[in-house]
Design an enzyme around this catalytic site. Structure first.
Site, short mmCIF file in Angstrom:
data_model
loop_
_atom_site.label_atom_id
_atom_site.label_comp_id
_atom_site.label_asym_id
_atom_site.label_seq_id
_atom_site.Cartn_x
_atom_site.Cartn_y
_atom_site.Cartn_z
CB CYS A 1 -2.16 0.78 2.32
SG CYS A 1 -2.72 -0.59 3.37
CD GLU B 1 4.86 2.27 0.64
OE1 GLU B 1 4.29 2.27 1.74
OE2 GLU B 1 4.24 2.19 -0.45
CG HIS C 1 2.15 -0.60 1.66
ND1 HIS C 1 2.29 0.56 2.40
CD2 HIS C 1 1.13 -1.29 2.23
CE1 HIS C 1 1.39 0.57 3.38
NE2 HIS C 1 0.68 -0.54 3.29
#
Length: 258
Positions: free
Chosen positions: A122, A231, A229
């Site tokens: 990001c 994650e 993202h």
């Protein structure tokens, strides 16, 4: 085998009299899921603090971290300061965080100089692009023709859109199936930095979603980044399985150790 040690750039909380805890202090932090994402690959995340500031002591440098660690992840957070790509903020709230920019650009350059891989998430993608000479749209909705919303602070990591992966790219080998990714940003790459290729775009509006340095395949700097993202991705969200991104990055980190 010895576990890989992966550095993570710090997000910064600057002194703020309105904050209840440590109001007069600068805080360094990372989002928990970033650490857990790295740990999912069997590696050990290490938060890298900025060596500068009004409490700085000793002679430890970012180059020392780059020599000791095996790679670095540049992760999300505040906007970038437009001055780093030759512009003035179009609105006060888009002024970004110049202190964090200075720290992260120096951190990225230390790892590149040490021959260690860097992966951006990001803001990390935007930071990498600016550090190598590219520029950004300060606000997608007001500066581009895209009508797709890329940020919704209520939905946050539950806002998704499709992903077009460029054929014959390294990313097309890692993520062969089409799918969707999360979207938590209002800024994006405008002019791509020299030496990089675009590996993915948003199908609606063409916003750049993934980049890679050409040196990755030529023995040069291993630097890659995505605008989403990974994650935050969970299978129940119906998103693309991008676990291969982490595997690819950690494999590059392991190779530089041999």
């Amino acid at each position: 085998m010895e576990r890989l040690k992966i550095g993570v750039s710090a997000c910064l909380f600057h002194p703020d009299p309105g904050r209840r805890a440590f109001a007069s202090k600068t805080l360094h932090y990372l989002e928990q899921s970033v650490a857990h994402w790295i740990m999912a690959g069997g590696a050990m995340p290490v938060l890298i603090p900025s060596p500068t500031g009004d409490t700085a002591r000793g002679d430890v440098t970012l180059a020392d971290y780059a020599q000791w660690l095996d790679g670095v992840v540049m992760h999300g957070g505040a906007d970038l300061w437009p001055g780093n790509y030759g512009e003035q903020p179009l609105r006060p709230e888009w002024a970004g965080d110049k202190l964090r920019d200075d720290y992260e650009i120096a951190l990225l350059k230390a790892f590149v100089a040490a021959g260690k891989p860097a992966f951006g998430i990001c803001r990390g993608l935007q930071l990498i692009n600016v550090a190598f000479g590219g520029s950004l749209y300060q606000d997608i909705s007001s500066q581009t023709a895209s009508t797709l919303r890329h940020q919704d602070m209520q939905a946050y990591d539950r806002l998704f859109h499709g992903l077009h992966i460029e054929p014959q790219s390294r990313l097309s080998e890692l993520l062969p199936q089409p799918g969707r990714v999360n979207s938590v940003h209002h800024q994006a790459i405008k002019a791509l930095a020299q030496g990089f290729v675009v590996e993915a775009r948003c199908p609606e509006g063409g916003i750049i979603e993934a980049i890679r340095h050409q040196g990755c395949a030529r023995g040069g700097p291993w630097v890659a980044a995505v605008q989403w993202h990974p994650e935050f991705h969970k299978p129940e969200y119906g998103v693309i399985d991008d676990s291969a991104l982490l595997t690819d990055f950690l494999s590059a980190a392991a190779r530089q150790k041999t």
